[in-house]
Write a protein that holds these residues in place. Structure first.
Motif, PDB file in Angstrom:
ATOM      1  N   ASP A   1       3.987 -35.760 -15.655  1.00  0.00           N
ATOM      2  CA  ASP A   1       3.892 -37.443 -15.574  1.00  0.00           C
ATOM      3  C   ASP A   1       4.694 -37.737 -14.017  1.00  0.00           C
ATOM      4  OD1 ASP A   1       3.165 -40.073 -16.527  1.00  0.00           O
ATOM      5  OD2 ASP A   1       5.519 -40.238 -16.408  1.00  0.00           O
ATOM      6  N   ALA A   2       5.665 -36.993 -13.737  1.00  0.00           N
ATOM      7  CA  ALA A   2       6.262 -37.161 -12.637  1.00  0.00           C
ATOM      8  C   ALA A   2       5.446 -36.734 -11.527  1.00  0.00           C
ATOM      9  CB  ALA A   2       7.637 -36.723 -12.701  1.00  0.00           C
ATOM     10  N   TRP A   3       4.676 -35.844 -11.449  1.00  0.00           N
ATOM     11  CA  TRP A   3       4.205 -35.291 -10.457  1.00  0.00           C
ATOM     12  C   TRP A   3       2.775 -36.337 -10.190  1.00  0.00           C
ATOM     13  CZ3 TRP A   3      -1.369 -33.421 -10.610  1.00  0.00           C
ATOM     14  CH2 TRP A   3      -1.882 -32.751  -9.404  1.00  0.00           C
ATOM     15  N   ILE A   4       2.291 -36.984 -11.135  1.00  0.00           N
ATOM     16  CA  ILE A   4       1.438 -38.141 -10.944  1.00  0.00           C
ATOM     17  C   ILE A   4       1.882 -39.261 -10.194  1.00  0.00           C
ATOM     18  CG2 ILE A   4      -0.302 -39.388 -12.008  1.00  0.00           C
ATOM     19  CD1 ILE A   4      -0.611 -37.443 -14.230  1.00  0.00           C
ATOM     20  N   PHE A   5       2.831 -39.690 -10.760  1.00  0.00           N
ATOM     21  CA  PHE A   5       3.199 -41.172 -10.446  1.00  0.00           C
ATOM     22  C   PHE A   5       4.514 -41.252  -9.220  1.00  0.00           C
ATOM     23  CE2 PHE A   5       1.270 -42.009 -14.545  1.00  0.00           C
ATOM     24  CZ  PHE A   5       0.645 -43.069 -13.905  1.00  0.00           C
ATOM     25  N   ILE A   6       5.157 -40.056  -8.844  1.00  0.00           N
ATOM     26  CA  ILE A   6       6.097 -39.911  -8.017  1.00  0.00           C
ATOM     27  C   ILE A   6       5.428 -40.630  -6.648  1.00  0.00           C
ATOM     28  CG2 ILE A   6       7.381 -38.650  -6.213  1.00  0.00           C
ATOM     29  CD1 ILE A   6       8.426 -37.023  -8.584  1.00  0.00           C
TER      30      ILE A   6
ATOM     31  N   GLY B   1      13.363 -39.530  -1.189  1.00  0.00           N
ATOM     32  CA  GLY B   1      13.481 -38.556  -0.110  1.00  0.00           C
ATOM     33  C   GLY B   1      12.210 -38.359   0.661  1.00  0.00           C
ATOM     34  N   LEU B   2      11.227 -38.328  -0.249  1.00  0.00           N
ATOM     35  CA  LEU B   2       9.685 -38.170   0.484  1.00  0.00           C
ATOM     36  C   LEU B   2       9.446 -39.320   1.361  1.00  0.00           C
ATOM     37  CD1 LEU B   2       7.867 -36.785  -2.570  1.00  0.00           C
ATOM     38  CD2 LEU B   2       8.544 -35.584  -0.533  1.00  0.00           C
TER      39      LEU B   2
ATOM     40  N   LEU C   1      15.001 -42.379 -12.900  1.00  0.00           N
ATOM     41  CA  LEU C   1      16.179 -42.126 -11.806  1.00  0.00           C
ATOM     42  C   LEU C   1      15.735 -40.950 -10.953  1.00  0.00           C
ATOM     43  CD1 LEU C   1      19.115 -43.527 -13.526  1.00  0.00           C
ATOM     44  CD2 LEU C   1      17.666 -44.801 -12.065  1.00  0.00           C
ATOM     45  N   VAL C   2      15.662 -39.793 -11.709  1.00  0.00           N
ATOM     46  CA  VAL C   2      15.406 -38.569 -10.673  1.00  0.00           C
ATOM     47  C   VAL C   2      14.217 -38.802 -10.118  1.00  0.00           C
ATOM     48  CG1 VAL C   2      14.738 -35.935 -11.168  1.00  0.00           C
ATOM     49  CG2 VAL C   2      16.635 -37.179 -12.718  1.00  0.00           C
ATOM     50  N   GLU C   3      13.189 -39.331 -10.601  1.00  0.00           N
ATOM     51  CA  GLU C   3      11.622 -39.530  -9.686  1.00  0.00           C
ATOM     52  C   GLU C   3      12.014 -40.437  -8.722  1.00  0.00           C
ATOM     53  OE1 GLU C   3       8.685 -41.126 -12.345  1.00  0.00           O
ATOM     54  OE2 GLU C   3       9.174 -39.694 -13.886  1.00  0.00           O
ATOM     55  N   TYR C   4      13.007 -41.522  -8.852  1.00  0.00           N
ATOM     56  CA  TYR C   4      13.192 -42.292  -7.764  1.00  0.00           C
ATOM     57  C   TYR C   4      13.923 -41.612  -6.404  1.00  0.00           C
ATOM     58  CZ  TYR C   4      16.080 -45.689  -4.915  1.00  0.00           C
ATOM     59  OH  TYR C   4      16.558 -46.572  -3.915  1.00  0.00           O
TER      60      TYR C   4
ATOM     61  N   LEU D   1      11.513 -41.136   2.754  1.00  0.00           N
ATOM     62  CA  LEU D   1      12.118 -41.009   4.306  1.00  0.00           C
ATOM     63  C   LEU D   1      11.662 -39.934   5.298  1.00  0.00           C
ATOM     64  CD1 LEU D   1      16.091 -40.983   2.763  1.00  0.00           C
ATOM     65  CD2 LEU D   1      14.798 -42.702   4.399  1.00  0.00           C
ATOM     66  N   LEU D   2      11.319 -38.892   4.459  1.00  0.00           N
ATOM     67  CA  LEU D   2      10.669 -37.744   5.214  1.00  0.00           C
ATOM     68  C   LEU D   2       9.405 -38.381   6.078  1.00  0.00           C
ATOM     69  CD1 LEU D   2      10.531 -34.949   6.151  1.00  0.00           C
ATOM     70  CD2 LEU D   2       9.411 -34.257   4.035  1.00  0.00           C
ATOM     71  N   LEU D   3       8.430 -38.863   5.419  1.00  0.00           N
ATOM     72  CA  LEU D   3       7.201 -39.506   5.921  1.00  0.00           C
ATOM     73  C   LEU D   3       7.421 -40.659   6.761  1.00  0.00           C
ATOM     74  CD1 LEU D   3       4.877 -39.171   2.694  1.00  0.00           C
ATOM     75  CD2 LEU D   3       5.314 -37.515   4.754  1.00  0.00           C
ATOM     76  N   SER D   4       8.825 -41.395   6.824  1.00  0.00           N
ATOM     77  CA  SER D   4       8.741 -42.363   7.861  1.00  0.00           C
ATOM     78  C   SER D   4       9.337 -41.917   9.163  1.00  0.00           C
ATOM     79  CB  SER D   4       9.976 -43.350   7.211  1.00  0.00           C
ATOM     80  OG  SER D   4      11.214 -42.647   6.979  1.00  0.00           O
ATOM     81  N   MET D   5       9.584 -40.608   9.269  1.00  0.00           N
ATOM     82  CA  MET D   5      10.143 -39.880  10.691  1.00  0.00           C
ATOM     83  C   MET D   5       9.001 -39.467  11.048  1.00  0.00           C
ATOM     84  SD  MET D   5      13.391 -37.655   8.846  1.00  0.00           S
ATOM     85  CE  MET D   5      14.649 -38.441   8.007  1.00  0.00           C
ATOM     86  N   GLU D   6       9.248 -39.197  12.578  1.00  0.00           N
ATOM     87  CA  GLU D   6       8.333 -38.567  13.426  1.00  0.00           C
ATOM     88  C   GLU D   6       8.384 -37.168  13.416  1.00  0.00           C
ATOM     89  OE1 GLU D   6       6.230 -40.323  15.269  1.00  0.00           O
ATOM     90  OE2 GLU D   6       7.449 -42.325  14.816  1.00  0.00           O
TER      91      GLU D   6
END
Length: 367
Positions: A237-242, A162-163, A154-157, A165-170
């Protein structure tokens, strides 16, 4: 109806009763032969009889004969419909051969006492492995660790959403950040375990440990205490799969109709209201898919643990997969390890089925 249309019309077959009886006899006879051969070989494996079988090849030949007989029998019984089944039936039998049969053999091995270091080979152990599992506190500790690891999804989600949403912005250099955030996913977990877990986080000379000392942490031992070791393993593990979850959510955001978001803005909705009332409900199917797939990957976590901590300290970072791996590798206990794996598989099936049903009910008001 023209003559050209009649070409595509399948005429009903004239199937005689004698032909149907022949098809049923072929299917039932080959199945009876399969049962007899498997029973005979199982009796020899358990030591009840000695028929001189060197291996399980007769059972394999009997299985292939039954599969071929089933396909031929369907054509004899159903005619044209049986020919249509031949487009699906061989594939289904092939899947059964690769999944169900190994599972049945695994169940048979799970009730045996089979140590590879013993010259006696496998012996029937009854419920001995189950009694051992119920009293194995290390295995239950690994199951408890898996609950912790799965809950961190859930924390990874939240981070991945958030990432996305950030990368979908201009924003500037958006393509560069998309590639940069995906780099951890491109690395092998084994390489990450040695590059970061064994090198950068090394207690004496690791650069991260030296930086921690420079910042005032006197004893930067990331894998010394159980709590810190578990958290460190979770972060790695989160750093790899987020990025995996991020790319799925980003695809969902880009496929979202822009008219709905623009309509919410015209109605005076703020950015937070648009996110909570419009974007998040529309993203629920993709979000739940990403979470469930990530949980499945989390339940298989083993390589990082095996290479960095081997389950330590004191089993704090152990997972069920790494524990079963050590049961095979270090103790060569095939029967007990197989039982643990099958029990873990049953827990996963029940848990994921209940989770998916609960999530589907929770989604009904939003869909």
């Amino acid at each position: 109806m023209s003559q050209a249309d009649l070409i595509h019309v399948v005429q009903p077959d004239d199937i005689t009763e004698r032909r149907k009886r022949a098809g049923r006899f072929l299917i039932r006879g080959s199945f009876l032969l399969l049962v007899l051969v498997v029973a005979a070989q199982a009796g020899q494996a358990l030591g009840f009889v000695d028929l001189g079988f060197a291996n399980w090849q007769p059972a394999m030949y009997a299985w292939i004969f039954w599969c071929v007989s089933l396909c031929v029998g369907q054509v004899l019984i159903r005619g044209e419909q049986g020919k249509r089944l031949l487009f699906v039936l061989p594939s289904a039998l092939f899947v059964v051969s690769l999944t169900v049969i190994p599972l049945l053999l695994g169940i048979a091995i799970a009730f045996s006492d089979w140590n590879l270091s013993s010259p006696d080979g496998p012996r029937f152990a009854g419920l001995g492995n189950i009694e051992r599992m119920l009293s194995d506190h290390l295995y239950w500790n690994a199951l408890a660790n898996m609950l912790f690891y799965s809950a961190t999804v859930l924390v990874e989600y939240i981070i991945a959403f958030g990432l996305a949403l950030l990368l979908s912005m201009e924003i500037r250099a958006r393509r560069f950040f998309r590639v940069a955030f995906l780099l951890p996913l491109m690395l092998s977990p084994v390489a990450v375990s040695w590059m970061i877990g064994k090198s950068m986080l090394e207690f004496r000379f690791g650069p991260v440990s030296q930086l921690a000392r420079a910042l005032g942490w006197q004893d930067p031992a990331f894998f010394a205490s159980p709590e810190l070791a578990r958290v460190t393993m979770t972060v790695l593990d989160a750093w790899i799969f987020i990025p995996f979850m991020m790319i799925m959510l980003l695809a969902g955001l880009q496929a979202m109709p822009t008219e709905v978001i623009e309509a919410a803005r015209v109605d005076g909705a703020t950015a937070w209201q648009s996110l909570r009332k419009v974007i998040f409900p529309l993203m629920l199917p993709v979000s739940l898919t990403a979470i469930i797939v990530r949980i499945i990957f989390k339940l298989k976590l083993a390589d990082l643990v095996i290479n960095i901590t081997a389950g330590g300290p004191g089993g704090a970072t152990d997972t069920v997969t790494s524990f079963i791996y050590r049961e095979y590798r270090d103790r060569s206990n095939v029967g007990y390890g197989t039982l643990l794996a099958i029990f873990y598989l049953i827990i996963i099936i029940i848990g994921l089925t209940g989770l998916m049903r609960g999530l589907s009910r929770w989604m009904r008001p939003y869909t």
